[in-house]
Design an enzyme around this catalytic site. Structure first.
Site, PDB file in Angstrom:
ATOM      1  N   ARG A 186      10.547  -1.273   8.014  1.00  0.00           N
ATOM      2  CA  ARG A 186       9.641  -0.432   7.205  1.00  0.00           C
ATOM      3  C   ARG A 186       9.336  -1.036   5.823  1.00  0.00           C
ATOM      4  O   ARG A 186       9.136  -0.310   4.841  1.00  0.00           O
ATOM      5  CB  ARG A 186      10.216   0.986   7.020  1.00  0.00           C
ATOM      6  CG  ARG A 186      10.479   1.712   8.320  1.00  0.00           C
ATOM      7  CD  ARG A 186       9.219   2.101   9.062  1.00  0.00           C
ATOM      8  NE  ARG A 186       9.540   2.651  10.375  1.00  0.00           N
ATOM      9  CZ  ARG A 186       9.416   1.976  11.528  1.00  0.00           C
ATOM     10  NH1 ARG A 186       8.959   0.732  11.543  1.00  0.00           N
ATOM     11  NH2 ARG A 186       9.725   2.528  12.668  1.00  0.00           N
ATOM     12  N   SER A 236       8.896  10.873   7.930  1.00  0.00           N
ATOM     13  CA  SER A 236      10.310  10.641   7.597  1.00  0.00           C
ATOM     14  C   SER A 236      10.431  10.209   6.138  1.00  0.00           C
ATOM     15  O   SER A 236       9.717   9.320   5.690  1.00  0.00           O
ATOM     16  CB  SER A 236      10.884   9.537   8.480  1.00  0.00           C
ATOM     17  OG  SER A 236      10.857   9.952   9.821  1.00  0.00           O
ATOM     18  N   GLU A 311      11.841   5.767   2.477  1.00  0.00           N
ATOM     19  CA  GLU A 311      10.680   5.021   2.973  1.00  0.00           C
ATOM     20  C   GLU A 311       9.457   5.440   2.143  1.00  0.00           C
ATOM     21  O   GLU A 311       8.591   4.632   1.810  1.00  0.00           O
ATOM     22  CB  GLU A 311      10.493   5.396   4.446  1.00  0.00           C
ATOM     23  CG  GLU A 311       9.227   4.910   5.074  1.00  0.00           C
ATOM     24  CD  GLU A 311       9.104   5.391   6.528  1.00  0.00           C
ATOM     25  OE1 GLU A 311      10.137   5.550   7.226  1.00  0.00           O
ATOM     26  OE2 GLU A 311       7.967   5.620   6.958  1.00  0.00           O
TER      27      GLU A 311
HETATM   28  C1  LIG Z   1       3.484  13.500  10.040  1.00  0.00           C
HETATM   29  C2  LIG Z   1       3.782  12.057   9.716  1.00  0.00           C
HETATM   30  C3  LIG Z   1       4.449  11.270  10.627  1.00  0.00           C
HETATM   31  C4  LIG Z   1       4.719   9.927  10.342  1.00  0.00           C
HETATM   32  N1  LIG Z   1       5.361   9.179  11.278  1.00  0.00           N
HETATM   33  C5  LIG Z   1       5.618   7.879  11.014  1.00  0.00           C
HETATM   34  C6  LIG Z   1       6.282   7.070  11.998  1.00  0.00           C
HETATM   35  O1  LIG Z   1       6.614   7.507  13.100  1.00  0.00           O
HETATM   36  N2  LIG Z   1       6.537   5.779  11.680  1.00  0.00           N
HETATM   37  C7  LIG Z   1       6.151   5.241  10.487  1.00  0.00           C
HETATM   38  O2  LIG Z   1       6.390   4.044  10.270  1.00  0.00           O
HETATM   39  N3  LIG Z   1       5.528   5.980   9.540  1.00  0.00           N
HETATM   40  C8  LIG Z   1       5.247   7.281   9.778  1.00  0.00           C
HETATM   41  N4  LIG Z   1       4.622   8.039   8.825  1.00  0.00           N
HETATM   42  C9  LIG Z   1       4.313   7.436   7.520  1.00  0.00           C
HETATM   43  C10 LIG Z   1       2.889   6.851   7.396  1.00  0.00           C
HETATM   44  O3  LIG Z   1       2.014   7.516   8.282  1.00  0.00           O
HETATM   45  C11 LIG Z   1       2.827   5.356   7.648  1.00  0.00           C
HETATM   46  O4  LIG Z   1       3.654   4.658   6.773  1.00  0.00           O
HETATM   47  C12 LIG Z   1       1.373   4.848   7.496  1.00  0.00           C
HETATM   48  O5  LIG Z   1       1.263   3.601   8.082  1.00  0.00           O
HETATM   49  C13 LIG Z   1       0.920   4.755   6.045  1.00  0.00           C
HETATM   50  O6  LIG Z   1      -0.486   4.556   6.023  1.00  0.00           O
HETATM   51  P1  LIG Z   1      -1.390   5.136   4.851  1.00  0.00           P
HETATM   52  O7  LIG Z   1      -2.756   4.610   5.064  1.00  0.00           O
HETATM   53  O8  LIG Z   1      -1.284   6.605   4.777  1.00  0.00           O
HETATM   54  O9  LIG Z   1      -0.718   4.466   3.594  1.00  0.00           O
HETATM   55  P2  LIG Z   1      -0.383   5.109   2.113  1.00  0.00           P
HETATM   56  O10 LIG Z   1       0.565   6.215   2.313  1.00  0.00           O
HETATM   57  O11 LIG Z   1      -1.712   5.466   1.516  1.00  0.00           O
HETATM   58  O12 LIG Z   1       0.261   3.889   1.417  1.00  0.00           O
HETATM   59  C14 LIG Z   1       1.543   3.443   1.793  1.00  0.00           C
HETATM   60  C15 LIG Z   1       1.834   2.106   1.119  1.00  0.00           C
HETATM   61  O13 LIG Z   1       0.956   1.120   1.623  1.00  0.00           O
HETATM   62  C16 LIG Z   1       0.159   0.557   0.570  1.00  0.00           C
HETATM   63  N5  LIG Z   1      -1.177   0.362   1.136  1.00  0.00           N
HETATM   64  C17 LIG Z   1      -1.940   1.268   1.814  1.00  0.00           C
HETATM   65  N6  LIG Z   1      -3.089   0.700   2.224  1.00  0.00           N
HETATM   66  C18 LIG Z   1      -3.047  -0.587   1.785  1.00  0.00           C
HETATM   67  C19 LIG Z   1      -3.949  -1.701   1.882  1.00  0.00           C
HETATM   68  N7  LIG Z   1      -5.128  -1.608   2.535  1.00  0.00           N
HETATM   69  N8  LIG Z   1      -3.585  -2.862   1.298  1.00  0.00           N
HETATM   70  C20 LIG Z   1      -2.401  -3.002   0.650  1.00  0.00           C
HETATM   71  N9  LIG Z   1      -1.504  -1.986   0.526  1.00  0.00           N
HETATM   72  C21 LIG Z   1      -1.836  -0.808   1.091  1.00  0.00           C
HETATM   73  C22 LIG Z   1       0.205   1.568  -0.571  1.00  0.00           C
HETATM   74  O14 LIG Z   1       0.028   0.944  -1.821  1.00  0.00           O
HETATM   75  C23 LIG Z   1       1.614   2.114  -0.397  1.00  0.00           C
HETATM   76  O15 LIG Z   1       2.569   1.232  -0.960  1.00  0.00           O
HETATM   77  C24 LIG Z   1       4.323   9.381   9.097  1.00  0.00           C
HETATM   78  C25 LIG Z   1       3.646  10.185   8.161  1.00  0.00           C
HETATM   79  C26 LIG Z   1       3.359  11.497   8.474  1.00  0.00           C
HETATM   80  C27 LIG Z   1       2.608  12.340   7.477  1.00  0.00           C
END
Ligand SMILES: Cc1cc2nc3c(=O)[nH]c(=O)nc-3n(C[C@H](O)[C@H](O)[C@H](O)COP(=O)(O)OP(=O)(O)OC[C@H]3O[C@@H](n4cnc5c(N)ncnc54)[C@H](O)[C@@H]3O)c2cc1C
Length: 343
Positions: A186, A236, A311
């Protein structure tokens, strides 16, 4: 002589220049961060840039670099805790404009960073490729997934990443090979690189479309049964730790054993359904969530000797983004579990 501290550049100093290089709908002022994150928490951000193209993104980054205003990048905010005080800078949001998907029969896939992860996974499956199915239920953008090394069933998308295309702080574009991305559970080097992912390249294995579809349906059904769905949450909170796992199990079980399942501070609550989730019951503040994170970490450490790492990442008002446990502290007023419990 008085020692006057150096002034930090404010978002206002970039506003006029950003207006010159962006279309009107690519730039917004005073945006409630609560509307940009899945926890529905957070005060106002001075500016939000949602570029429609790589060119707009590069132009905006050049202005940001020249003016020295703090900036952060977000996708869907599904792994972020925004602060009650908001953010004094520019949020750059990589959205659906950065879509695009192409798969070759040999397993090579190229996709845009703004793609919605479940839609990316569905397209990989329909291309007859195996290896992405574990991510079918993850709500977020592909850019966020690749940056967080997201995944499920103890897998991470980093296993299949070949390279990513980023736009750097100075607005130039670069391809970064996987060897430089330093993937671990992660986490990746992208989290602190300051570069913005606009596309990624992957390698998957050929697979049977029907079997992959069935597997995806099974994963979604299992997630629906296990995870809270009604209340706002960020998935998580803590990362699984192998030592903790062999001692007790995943973080959720450890938090439950520490007696905190269902425990609430204000409107933030350790989910009664799954103790590694913190839900917003309405008006939760970032301070409440951080207090719960600090408390859960402290109680589990007292129980097992192992300190869990978050995380979820916290965005401070000055633009510093770091794992939430680094900001969390256990408040002194905390009552023993039970006394503040909300059903
Ligand atoms: C209900 C729920 C269930 C989830 N289940 C899981 C799971 O099973 N497994 C898991 O791994 N995660 C899970 N997550 C967490 C999350 O969905 C993932 O980490 C997801 O990939 C984050 O994507 P985001 O676009 O929302 O990123 P953000 O939350 O917007 O950003 C996360 C990080 O990535 C960086 N970032 C985002 N986009 C970019 C980009 N284009 N370039 C550079 N940096 C960037 C941000 O600066 C930040 O540090 C869950 C979340 C929720 C709400």
């Amino acid at each position: 002589m008085l020692d006057v501290p150096a002034r930090r550049p404010t978002a206002g100093s970039a506003l006029t220049r950003l207006h010159q290089v962006l279309a009107a709908d690519e730039l917004s002022r005073d945006v409630a961060l609560a509307g940009l994150g899945r926890w529905r928490i957070g005060g106002p951000a001075d500016l939000v840039v949602t570029p429609r193209s790589t060119e707009s993104l590069a132009a905006a980054l050049r202005v940001i670099a020249e003016t020295g205003v703090p900036h952060v990048v977000i996708g869907d905010g599904s792994n972020l805790l925004f602060d009650d005080e908001g953010f004094r800078g520019v949020v750059v949001r990589v959205g659906r404009a950065f879509g695009g998907f192409a798969a070759k029969p040999d397993g090579h896939v190229e996709a845009g960073a703004g793609l919605w992860v479940p839609s990316f996974v569905r397209q990989v499956i329909e291309a007859g490729l195996a290896g992405a199915t574990h991510a079918i239920g993850i709500p977020g953008t592909l850019g966020g997934l690749v940056t967080m090394n997201g995944g499920s069933q103890r897998r991470g998308i980093g296993e299949n990443v070949l390279s990513v295309d980023v736009v750097k702080r100075d607005g130039t574009r670069r391809r970064i090979d996987r060897t430089e991305l330093r993937y671990s559970y992660r986490a990746s080097a992208l989290q602190d690189a300051g570069a913005i992912v606009v596309a990624a390249r992957f390698r998957f294995e050929p697979g049977d479309r029907h079997a992959l579809r069935r597997e995806a349906i099974g994963i979604l059904a299992a997630r629906r049964a296990k995870f809270p769905r009604v209340r706002a949450n960020c998935g998580s909170v803590f990362v699984s730790d192998p030592k903790l796992y062999s001692l007790i199990g995943p973080p959720g079980l450890a938090i439950e054993r520490a007696g905190l399942k269902g425990f609430a501070i204000g409107d933030a609550q350790i989910s009664p359904d799954h103790a590694n989730f913190i839900v917003n019951n309405g008006q939760a503040r970032s301070a409440d969530v951080l207090a719960l994170i600090g408390l859960a970490r402290e109680r589990v450490r007292a129980l097992t000797g192992i300190a869990m790492d978050a995380e979820v990442r916290h965005l401070a008002p000055d633009g510093v983004m770091r794992p939430a446990h680094e900001v969390a502290a256990v408040p002194r007023f905390i009552q023993p579990p039970g006394q503040e419990h909300r059903p």
